[in-house]
Design a protein around this motif. Sequence first.
Motif, PDB file in Angstrom:
ATOM      1  N   SER A 150       0.815  -1.216   0.000  1.00 13.30           N
ATOM      2  CA  SER A 150       0.000   0.000   0.000  1.00 13.30           C
ATOM      3  C   SER A 150       0.849   1.266   0.000  1.00 13.30           C
ATOM      4  N   PHE A 151       2.094   1.163   0.441  1.00 17.29           N
ATOM      5  CA  PHE A 151       2.961   2.339   0.482  1.00 17.29           C
ATOM      6  C   PHE A 151       4.412   1.877   0.537  1.00 17.29           C
ATOM      7  N   ILE A 152       5.300   2.782   0.161  1.00 17.99           N
ATOM      8  CA  ILE A 152       6.715   2.422   0.148  1.00 17.99           C
ATOM      9  C   ILE A 152       7.262   2.423   1.574  1.00 17.99           C
ATOM     10  N   GLN A 153       8.247   1.597   1.800  1.00 25.90           N
ATOM     11  CA  GLN A 153       8.872   1.478   3.109  1.00 25.90           C
ATOM     12  C   GLN A 153      10.382   1.557   2.946  1.00 25.90           C
ATOM     13  N   TRP A 154      11.028   2.370   3.773  1.00 23.63           N
ATOM     14  CA  TRP A 154      12.478   2.545   3.686  1.00 23.63           C
ATOM     15  C   TRP A 154      13.144   1.509   4.588  1.00 23.63           C
ATOM     16  N   ASP A 155      13.348   0.308   4.066  1.00 20.26           N
ATOM     17  CA  ASP A 155      13.908  -0.761   4.880  1.00 20.26           C
ATOM     18  C   ASP A 155      14.959  -1.536   4.093  1.00 20.26           C
ATOM     19  N   LYS A 156      15.482  -2.590   4.699  1.00 19.54           N
ATOM     20  CA  LYS A 156      16.533  -3.387   4.074  1.00 19.54           C
ATOM     21  C   LYS A 156      16.024  -4.111   2.829  1.00 19.54           C
ATOM     22  N   GLU A 157      14.749  -4.460   2.838  1.00 22.11           N
ATOM     23  CA  GLU A 157      14.167  -5.147   1.693  1.00 22.11           C
ATOM     24  C   GLU A 157      14.217  -4.254   0.452  1.00 22.11           C
ATOM     25  N   LEU A 158      13.956  -2.970   0.652  1.00 25.89           N
ATOM     26  CA  LEU A 158      14.047  -2.014  -0.455  1.00 25.89           C
ATOM     27  C   LEU A 158      15.477  -1.929  -0.972  1.00 25.89           C
ATOM     28  N   ALA A 159      16.429  -1.787  -0.047  1.00 26.97           N
ATOM     29  CA  ALA A 159      17.839  -1.683  -0.439  1.00 26.97           C
ATOM     30  C   ALA A 159      18.279  -2.892  -1.242  1.00 26.97           C
ATOM     31  N   ALA A 160      17.846  -4.072  -0.821  1.00 32.37           N
ATOM     32  CA  ALA A 160      18.220  -5.296  -1.524  1.00 32.37           C
ATOM     33  C   ALA A 160      17.645  -5.324  -2.928  1.00 32.37           C
ATOM     34  N   SER A 161      16.394  -4.895  -3.058  1.00 31.05           N
ATOM     35  CA  SER A 161      15.755  -4.910  -4.381  1.00 31.05           C
ATOM     36  C   SER A 161      16.384  -3.891  -5.323  1.00 31.05           C
ATOM     37  N   GLN A 162      16.761  -2.726  -4.785  1.00 34.89           N
ATOM     38  CA  GLN A 162      17.351  -1.690  -5.621  1.00 34.89           C
ATOM     39  C   GLN A 162      18.740  -2.068  -6.120  1.00 34.89           C
ATOM     40  N   ASN A 163      19.393  -2.956  -5.398  1.00 33.02           N
ATOM     41  CA  ASN A 163      20.731  -3.416  -5.802  1.00 33.02           C
ATOM     42  C   ASN A 163      20.685  -4.623  -6.723  1.00 33.02           C
ATOM     43  N   ASN A 164      19.479  -5.115  -6.987  1.00 37.34           N
ATOM     44  CA  ASN A 164      19.319  -6.282  -7.850  1.00 37.34           C
ATOM     45  C   ASN A 164      19.284  -5.834  -9.320  1.00 37.34           C
ATOM     46  N   PRO A 165      20.253  -6.231 -10.141  1.00 43.51           N
ATOM     47  CA  PRO A 165      20.277  -5.797 -11.540  1.00 43.51           C
ATOM     48  C   PRO A 165      19.175  -6.433 -12.389  1.00 43.51           C
ATOM     49  N   HIS A 166      18.478  -7.431 -11.835  1.00 46.69           N
ATOM     50  CA  HIS A 166      17.399  -8.108 -12.559  1.00 46.69           C
ATOM     51  C   HIS A 166      16.081  -7.996 -11.784  1.00 46.69           C
TER      52      HIS A 166
END
Length: 233
Positions: A150-166
């Motif tokens: 429902s909304f964005i969250q500034w957490d480790k899960e976000l950081a991991a996804s943003q570092n995923n090239p795929h």
Amino acid sequence: LKFVSIFLFISLLTLIFFLLKESKKSLALFFVNLLLVFIIGFIFPLSYARYAGFIFLGFIAAYWLYCYKRQVNWKNKWTINILLLIQIAGGIFAVSKDIQLPFSNSFRVRELLKEIPVNEKIVTDYWCLNTLEAYTDKPFYCLELQKEMSFIQWDKELAASQNNPHRFFDGARNLFEKEKINKVYMISIQSPQEMLQLDAQLFKSFQVKLVDKIDGAIEKGSNLYLYQISSYR
């Protein structure tokens, strides 16, 4: 132009330092304001254009404090007048753009939703999630995090996804396998060129079609793109 902008920015900061150096309070006021603007811009990176004016307002406030107890010499007066003239020219340019273009296209997200056939799966990217939820009042499936949100969250899960090239490829592949589907519609703030840079594997493994776009906004992070992502099978 990026190098010119950096040079001008450093030059202006140096000039402001010399204008205010005789007043530690004025310098502190300006640079604390500048630091806070940078922090907000870092946390909310889609909205740089919203914060630029606060830097100039911070300078005006700091210079006002400087002039409160000090006599300004003629060199400083001329320098300030030149800066004000530059700001007027920039203001005229900004107002003309504001007349011609919308600042944000986020409010038009419903137009893209109406183009999606009934019962088709709708997904989004992380940075478009807030826009969709705000104008529809319901959660959407985030392709990068592979879940409904429902909304964005500034957490480790976000950081991991943003570092995923795929990130988009992995999300689409797993969603297709999990729900036994071969097509989704994705609303994103990323243009085709940006999507290709973020995840080239998505374009290699799936058929990605740009169905429609709503761009041209002053705030680039509020442009909207509708994609159809489907498997080749």
